[in-house]
Structures are given as structure tokens and as C-alpha cells.
Scaffold this motif. Structure first.
Motif, PDB file in Angstrom:
ATOM      1  N   SER A   4     -35.550   9.407 -17.368  1.00  0.00           N
ATOM      2  CA  SER A   4     -34.469   9.611 -16.406  1.00  0.00           C
ATOM      3  C   SER A   4     -34.441   8.466 -15.395  1.00  0.00           C
ATOM      4  N   PHE A   5     -35.611   8.082 -14.911  1.00  0.00           N
ATOM      5  CA  PHE A   5     -35.714   6.982 -13.947  1.00  0.00           C
ATOM      6  C   PHE A   5     -35.183   5.690 -14.558  1.00  0.00           C
ATOM      7  N   ALA A   6     -35.600   5.395 -15.799  1.00  0.00           N
ATOM      8  CA  ALA A   6     -35.169   4.165 -16.463  1.00  0.00           C
ATOM      9  C   ALA A   6     -33.659   4.166 -16.701  1.00  0.00           C
ATOM     10  N   THR A   7     -33.102   5.313 -17.079  1.00  0.00           N
ATOM     11  CA  THR A   7     -31.655   5.407 -17.312  1.00  0.00           C
ATOM     12  C   THR A   7     -30.884   5.163 -16.026  1.00  0.00           C
ATOM     13  N   ALA A  24     -34.425   1.477  -6.214  1.00  0.00           N
ATOM     14  CA  ALA A  24     -34.233   2.441  -5.129  1.00  0.00           C
ATOM     15  C   ALA A  24     -33.215   3.512  -5.508  1.00  0.00           C
ATOM     16  N   VAL A  25     -32.266   3.183  -6.377  1.00  0.00           N
ATOM     17  CA  VAL A  25     -31.240   4.159  -6.770  1.00  0.00           C
ATOM     18  C   VAL A  25     -31.868   5.364  -7.476  1.00  0.00           C
ATOM     19  N   PRO A  26     -32.622   5.184  -8.565  1.00  0.00           N
ATOM     20  CA  PRO A  26     -33.212   6.362  -9.211  1.00  0.00           C
ATOM     21  C   PRO A  26     -34.270   7.043  -8.331  1.00  0.00           C
ATOM     22  N   LEU A  27     -34.962   6.249  -7.523  1.00  0.00           N
ATOM     23  CA  LEU A  27     -35.954   6.834  -6.629  1.00  0.00           C
ATOM     24  C   LEU A  27     -35.272   7.771  -5.631  1.00  0.00           C
ATOM     25  N   ALA A  28     -34.155   7.341  -5.072  1.00  0.00           N
ATOM     26  CA  ALA A  28     -33.421   8.178  -4.114  1.00  0.00           C
ATOM     27  C   ALA A  28     -32.882   9.438  -4.789  1.00  0.00           C
ATOM     28  N   ILE A  29     -32.339   9.286  -5.996  1.00  0.00           N
ATOM     29  CA  ILE A  29     -31.777  10.444  -6.707  1.00  0.00           C
ATOM     30  C   ILE A  29     -32.877  11.445  -7.047  1.00  0.00           C
ATOM     31  N   LEU A  45     -25.903  20.467  -5.465  1.00  0.00           N
ATOM     32  CA  LEU A  45     -25.474  19.080  -5.296  1.00  0.00           C
ATOM     33  C   LEU A  45     -26.511  18.118  -5.884  1.00  0.00           C
ATOM     34  N   ALA A  46     -27.777  18.333  -5.605  1.00  0.00           N
ATOM     35  CA  ALA A  46     -28.828  17.431  -6.098  1.00  0.00           C
ATOM     36  C   ALA A  46     -28.912  17.443  -7.617  1.00  0.00           C
ATOM     37  N   VAL A  47     -28.836  18.624  -8.220  1.00  0.00           N
ATOM     38  CA  VAL A  47     -28.879  18.706  -9.687  1.00  0.00           C
ATOM     39  C   VAL A  47     -27.631  18.052 -10.274  1.00  0.00           C
ATOM     40  N   ALA A  48     -26.481  18.265  -9.662  1.00  0.00           N
ATOM     41  CA  ALA A  48     -25.236  17.651 -10.157  1.00  0.00           C
ATOM     42  C   ALA A  48     -25.292  16.129 -10.061  1.00  0.00           C
ATOM     43  N   VAL A  49     -25.832  15.604  -8.968  1.00  0.00           N
ATOM     44  CA  VAL A  49     -25.949  14.147  -8.805  1.00  0.00           C
ATOM     45  C   VAL A  49     -26.890  13.578  -9.867  1.00  0.00           C
ATOM     46  N   ALA A  50     -28.029  14.222 -10.070  1.00  0.00           N
ATOM     47  CA  ALA A  50     -29.000  13.714 -11.043  1.00  0.00           C
ATOM     48  C   ALA A  50     -28.451  13.794 -12.465  1.00  0.00           C
ATOM     49  N   VAL A  51     -27.809  14.907 -12.806  1.00  0.00           N
ATOM     50  CA  VAL A  51     -27.228  15.039 -14.149  1.00  0.00           C
ATOM     51  C   VAL A  51     -26.128  14.001 -14.333  1.00  0.00           C
ATOM     52  N   SER A  52     -25.280  13.846 -13.323  1.00  0.00           N
ATOM     53  CA  SER A  52     -24.185  12.864 -13.420  1.00  0.00           C
ATOM     54  C   SER A  52     -24.711  11.443 -13.586  1.00  0.00           C
ATOM     55  N   SER A  72     -27.106  12.067 -26.855  1.00  0.00           N
ATOM     56  CA  SER A  72     -28.005  11.398 -25.924  1.00  0.00           C
ATOM     57  C   SER A  72     -27.670  11.778 -24.481  1.00  0.00           C
ATOM     58  N   ALA A  73     -26.390  11.856 -24.151  1.00  0.00           N
ATOM     59  CA  ALA A  73     -25.984  12.240 -22.792  1.00  0.00           C
ATOM     60  C   ALA A  73     -26.435  13.662 -22.482  1.00  0.00           C
ATOM     61  N   ALA A  74     -26.301  14.565 -23.440  1.00  0.00           N
ATOM     62  CA  ALA A  74     -26.742  15.946 -23.228  1.00  0.00           C
ATOM     63  C   ALA A  74     -28.262  16.014 -23.048  1.00  0.00           C
ATOM     64  N   LEU A  75     -28.985  15.234 -23.832  1.00  0.00           N
ATOM     65  CA  LEU A  75     -30.443  15.225 -23.690  1.00  0.00           C
ATOM     66  C   LEU A  75     -30.870  14.668 -22.339  1.00  0.00           C
ATOM     67  N   HIS A  76     -30.161  13.666 -21.849  1.00  0.00           N
ATOM     68  CA  HIS A  76     -30.499  13.106 -20.543  1.00  0.00           C
ATOM     69  C   HIS A  76     -30.150  14.064 -19.404  1.00  0.00           C
ATOM     70  N   ALA A  77     -29.239  14.983 -19.630  1.00  0.00           N
ATOM     71  CA  ALA A  77     -28.909  15.986 -18.619  1.00  0.00           C
ATOM     72  C   ALA A  77     -30.012  17.035 -18.511  1.00  0.00           C
ATOM     73  N   VAL A  78     -30.858  17.125 -19.520  1.00  0.00           N
ATOM     74  CA  VAL A  78     -31.926  18.120 -19.524  1.00  0.00           C
ATOM     75  C   VAL A  78     -32.992  17.800 -18.476  1.00  0.00           C
ATOM     76  N   PHE A  79     -33.259  16.539 -18.207  1.00  0.00           N
ATOM     77  CA  PHE A  79     -34.346  16.176 -17.289  1.00  0.00           C
ATOM     78  C   PHE A  79     -34.177  16.792 -15.898  1.00  0.00           C
ATOM     79  N   PRO A  80     -33.052  16.610 -15.230  1.00  0.00           N
ATOM     80  CA  PRO A  80     -32.912  17.216 -13.899  1.00  0.00           C
ATOM     81  C   PRO A  80     -32.911  18.750 -13.943  1.00  0.00           C
ATOM     82  N   LEU A  81     -32.316  19.300 -14.990  1.00  0.00           N
ATOM     83  CA  LEU A  81     -32.312  20.755 -15.109  1.00  0.00           C
ATOM     84  C   LEU A  81     -33.725  21.296 -15.300  1.00  0.00           C
ATOM     85  N   THR A  82     -34.554  20.554 -16.013  1.00  0.00           N
ATOM     86  CA  THR A  82     -35.943  20.960 -16.200  1.00  0.00           C
ATOM     87  C   THR A  82     -36.709  20.917 -14.885  1.00  0.00           C
ATOM     88  N   VAL A  83     -36.512  19.885 -14.106  1.00  0.00           N
ATOM     89  CA  VAL A  83     -37.169  19.801 -12.792  1.00  0.00           C
ATOM     90  C   VAL A  83     -36.751  20.977 -11.926  1.00  0.00           C
TER      91      VAL A  83
END
Length: 188
Positions: A4-7, A24-29, A45-52, A72-83
Motif C-alpha cells: 500500500s505504501f509503495a502504491t 510523505a504522501v503515503p506516510l500521511a495517508i 474519511l480515513a478509510v475512504a482516502v486510503a482506499v482511494s 489489482s485495484a480491488a486487492l489494493h483496496a483490501v489493505f486499508p479495510l484490513t487495518v
């Protein structure tokens, strides 16, 4: 989280944020997501920002017509939802009630425990023979009378300053909540 950070970092670089600010962008998100979930503030809001951010990172690097892109987009949406789900703490209705009042319980003397036999011997008698003549663990408990429950309710109401609930009676008498509700209806 690393994917997620790399993406998110790649999304920042792709859209003109180069050098150390791109990190700093992924760190802030991600920090916003963790803070929101732990503090229970702005979680949606935080989950929506991270998923987006994760989905946008995938969609900006691959062709939109490919099925692989959407998977791939759906799989990347899983990371914030898992957190979010890992840190979600359910609110217990019992935690909102008043503190539990301790009721002294009379001490019961336990029978003396015999020393174990030496380790190299095996009991020659039937192992269940010890249990045949044993008495029940506890004697039957006599429920309180309606007058006793009313007295306890008056005491609990005076201590807490609010109406007595079945849970409060259950804690007072060291019984189940269902039995506490029965006591409450019995006293009414």
C-alpha cells in the motif's frame, strides 16, 4: 502495508511529487488511517482516502480496459479495510454501566490435597473410584425473597444514584444477568 505504501508513493511520483516528499504522501495517508481507527474519529474519511489513494495508484499505472487492472485495484483496496477491521474494537454495553459493587463471599474451606504418588508408579486401583463417593461441589443456593431484593435495590439505587437494572442485581448477587432480571421483575 508495504505494498500500500509503495502504491501510494508511486502515485505521488507519477503525479509530480518527486524526491522525499513523495514518501510523505503515503506516510500521511497511513498515519491518518491508523490515528482515525484508534481514536474512532473520522474513520470513514480515513478509510475512504486510503482506499482511494490505493485504487488511484493502480488505475494510473495500468490500462483501464484490462480485467487485471480492476482485480489489482480491488486487492489494493483490501489493505486499508484490513487495518480498519484489525483495530476495530467493539463497544460493550456492559462497559457503559456503573462500576461493579463487590459483594463479600464467605470463604469455603477446601479439602486437603494429598501428596501425589511417586512419578514412577501407577495407581493400581480404578481411577474413577475417587469420584464415586464425592459430594456435590456446592450446596443449592436459595434465591432471595422479594423483600431482600427490594432492600438490595434500595441500597444499589442509593449508591449509584440511578435506577437499578437486572445487570446491577446480577452483579450484586453474583448470578447471571437473566437471573438478575428475574429478581428485578420479582421485586416489582
Amino acid at each position: 502495508m508495504l505494498i500500500s505504501f509503495a502504491t501510494q508513493q508511486h502515485l505521488a511520483v507519477t503525479h509530480g511529487v518527486s524526491g522525499w516528499p513523495s514518501y510523505a504522501v503515503p506516510l500521511a495517508i497511513d498515519l491518518f488511517l491508523v490515528w482515525a481507527v484508534r481514536s474512532r474519529r473520522d474513520v470513514v474519511l480515513a478509510v475512504a482516502v486510503a482506499v482511494s489513494a490505493n485504487v488511484a495508484g493502480v488505475l494510473s499505472t495500468q490500462p483501464l480496459s484490462a480485467v487485471d487492472t480492476w482485480v489489482s485495484a480491488a486487492l489494493h483496496a483490501v489493505f486499508p479495510l484490513t487495518v480498519w477491521r484489525m483495530h476495530k474494537i467493539p463497544r460493550s454495553p456492559v462497559a457503559a454501566e456503573a462500576p461493579v459493587v463487590a459483594v463479600p463471599v464467605p470463604a469455603v474451606s477446601a479439602p486437603a490435597i494429598a501428596a501425589p504418588p511417586p512419578a514412577d508408579t501407577w495407581p493400581d486401583a480404578d481411577l474413577w473410584a475417587d469420584f464415586e463417593d464425592s459430594a456435590p461441589d456446592t450446596e443449592p443456593v436459595t434465591p432471595p425473597t422479594a423483600a431482600d431484593v427490594r432492600t438490595a435495590m434500595a441500597s444499589l439505587a442509593a449508591e449509584t444514584g440511578r435506577p437499578v437494572t437486572g445487570r446491577m442485581l446480577a452483579d450484586h448477587y453474583s448470578v447471571s444477568e437473566r437471573t438478575g432480571r428475574r429478581y428485578l421483575s420479582m421485586a416489582a
